[in-house]
Write an enzyme that holds these catalytic residues in place. Structure first.
Site, PDB file in Angstrom:
ATOM      1  N   TRP A 182       0.862  -1.187   0.000  1.00 28.28           N
ATOM      2  CA  TRP A 182       0.000   0.000   0.000  1.00 28.28           C
ATOM      3  C   TRP A 182       0.897   1.235   0.000  1.00 28.28           C
ATOM      4  CZ3 TRP A 182      -0.380   3.752   4.014  1.00 28.28           C
ATOM      5  CH2 TRP A 182      -1.227   4.823   3.662  1.00 28.28           C
ATOM      6  N   LYS A 225      -6.925   2.793  -2.676  1.00 27.09           N
ATOM      7  CA  LYS A 225      -7.473   3.775  -1.739  1.00 27.09           C
ATOM      8  C   LYS A 225      -8.093   4.925  -2.519  1.00 27.09           C
ATOM      9  CE  LYS A 225      -6.367   6.032   2.564  1.00 27.09           C
ATOM     10  NZ  LYS A 225      -5.497   6.112   3.714  1.00 27.09           N
ATOM     11  N   ASP A 256      -9.812  -2.618   1.235  1.00 31.13           N
ATOM     12  CA  ASP A 256      -9.979  -2.174   2.622  1.00 31.13           C
ATOM     13  C   ASP A 256     -11.320  -1.459   2.642  1.00 31.13           C
ATOM     14  OD1 ASP A 256      -9.969  -0.145   4.723  1.00 31.13           O
ATOM     15  OD2 ASP A 256      -7.865  -0.621   5.065  1.00 31.13           O
TER      16      ASP A 256
HETATM   17  C1  RNT Z   1      -4.047   2.887   4.958  1.00 29.11           C
HETATM   18  C2  RNT Z   1      -4.183   1.447   4.658  1.00 29.11           C
HETATM   19  C3  RNT Z   1      -3.069   0.563   5.186  1.00 29.11           C
HETATM   20  C4  RNT Z   1      -2.650   0.923   6.581  1.00 29.11           C
HETATM   21  C5  RNT Z   1      -1.693  -0.051   7.219  1.00 29.11           C
HETATM   22  C6  RNT Z   1      -1.032   0.518   8.441  1.00 29.11           C
HETATM   23  O1  RNT Z   1      -5.167   3.615   4.661  1.00 29.11           O
HETATM   24  O2  RNT Z   1      -5.407   0.975   5.107  1.00 29.11           O
HETATM   25  O3  RNT Z   1      -3.456  -0.759   5.083  1.00 29.11           O
HETATM   26  O4  RNT Z   1      -3.754   1.063   7.424  1.00 29.11           O
HETATM   27  O5  RNT Z   1      -0.789  -0.483   6.312  1.00 29.11           O
HETATM   28 ZN    ZN Z   2      -5.732  -1.136   4.980  1.00 32.50          ZN
END
Ligand code: RNT
Ligand code: ZN
Length: 413
Positions: A182, A225, A256
């Protein structure tokens, strides 16, 4: 008759659902538990503030400040979490011997040997994350898409080293390692060029993937994201970018559920991704008005996500990990509550009469389907959950245990 025996009877006679089978399956679903809830995503490798457009808020006492404290806290949490668990580490949790610290582009398996020892003792696999934030080389939140070649190379090397470490984890624990990439990269203001940063990200990823690695041991995932704090106008690793890249290059897309517009639901996206990818990965979180990373609860979306995994028979195709960081409440309780919520959602999904519901849909019997769906909301799953906890030997109400640990350990830090 015990509450459980009664529930078992109701499920089998009314819905033709076997609670024993559900309990048995639930215990085998691995949940990858994020280590970063224990120290507000700080890590051990530098004293930089948290960057990357993410934020942990709150000042509850007792944050873990070193690996010993973090390991002890995770142990406490693990002792209160039933079922099968994996340890999810970030590269920033490297453990250096005195005077032996190296920068992130030079980290090696040996800097994680203590974590391997820890995981092996607890018979756990390890998942891993390169850390492309909270670092001087992530200036202005630009990493793999930076126009500066030095910056890009630094982070390419970091990711390549992380691949080696992931392979080491898989070899040592005997369980595959999921390595999630990420990047925070994006812009606060409206960009003049949306193409070039994505083009650079694409070729940086290609270079990382050109490293030889054993695909049966390491699964690389790519997390998309929609925006970050201070990165509101443009995100390089958008959903379209990450989905297209993953399916074209044969890596695993990661969703996510805090990374989408508020009315977009990850639960609705799972089936589409399952149709086009052998494996998919999830970060389960709870966004409140934005990607706030609140502790996961047993709420509608968590339940719907779990249902999608179960009713699509995809338990062996979905890597489930938690991802949240709340510094305003007891951090051990945050871990336990969040992971238990995911597991509870999975259990309830396993207790649904999925086949019957699907048939009603196929026959357009929408009235009956709605009635059955509503009836299931008051089915006696609480008794099945309690029975599961009893069999796993963990208590139902865990505050006493946590309060004791808080008074004996956390408060003295
Ligand atoms: C950030 C992402 C990522 C982080 C972690 C700490 O928006 O969700 O996964 O939360 O890598
Ligand atoms: Zn995440």
């Amino acid at each position: 008759m015990s509450m459980y025996e009664n529930a078992k009877k109701i499920y089998s006679s009314y819905y033709n659902v076997d609670t024993e089978k559900a309990i048995d399956l639930l215990g085998k679903i691995p949940i990858s538990i994020h280590c970063w809830q224990g120290d507000d995503v700080r890590g051990f490798d530098n004293s930089e503030c948290l960057s990357g457009g993410i934020q942990s808020t709150g000042s509850y006492p007792g944050r873990a400040k070193n690996f010993k404290e973090l390991m002890a806290d995770m142990d406490k949490a693990f002792s209160l979490i039933p079922g099968s668990k994996k340890l999810n580490l970030h590269a920033s949790y490297a453990i250096f011997d005195n005077g032996q610290a190296v920068d992130r582009d030079k980290i090696e398996p040996k800097h994680f040997s203590k974590w391997v020892e820890y995981a092996k003792k607890r018979k756990m696999g390890i998942d891993f994350n390169p850390t492309l934030f909270s670092h001087p080389m992530a200036k202005n939140n630009l990493t793999l898409s930076s126009p500066d070649l030095l910056v890009r190379d630094f982070w390419i090397n970091h990711c390549k080293q992380c691949l080696k470490i992931s392979e080491y984890f898989a070899e040592e624990t005997g369980m595959p390692c999921v390595m999630n990439i990420w990047i925070p990269d994006g812009y606060k203001n409206i960009p003049a060029d949306r193409f070039a940063p994505r083009e650079r990200f694409k070729s940086a990823l290609d270079e990382i993937l050109s490293t030889q690695y054993d695909k049966s041991k390491v699964y690389i995932t790519l997390e998309s994201k929609v925006f970050g704090i201070g990165l509101e106008s443009y995100t390089v690793g958008s959903s379209e970018f990450c989905l297209s890249y993953s399916s074209q290059r044969g890596i695993v897309p990661l969703m996510d559920n805090g990374h989408y517009h508020p009315t977009e639901m990850v639960s609705d996206k799972i089936s589409s991704l399952l149709l086009f990818n052998p494996k998919i990965a999830l970060h389960v979180t709870r966004p409140v008005r934005w990607d706030s990373d609140h502790v996961v609860l047993f709420d509608d979306e968590t339940r719907e996500i779990a249902k999608e995994i179960v009713r699509n028979n995809a338990l062996d195709r979905v890597f489930i990990a938690t991802d949240y960081f709340d510094a305003s409440i007891n951090r051990i309780a945050a871990w336990v509550t969040g992971v238990r919520s995911v597991q509870k959602a999975l259990l309830i999904a396993l207790l649904d009469p999925c086949d019957e519901m699907k048939t009603l849909q196929e026959n357009s019997e929408w009235t009956k389907l709605m009635m059955l769906q509503e009836n299931m909301k008051t089915a006696p799953y609480g008794a099945v959950w309690d029975e599961y906890l009893k069999r796993e030997n963990v208590c139902r109400d865990y505050w006493c245990e946590i309060q004791k640990y808080e008074q004996e350990v956390l408060i003295n830090r």
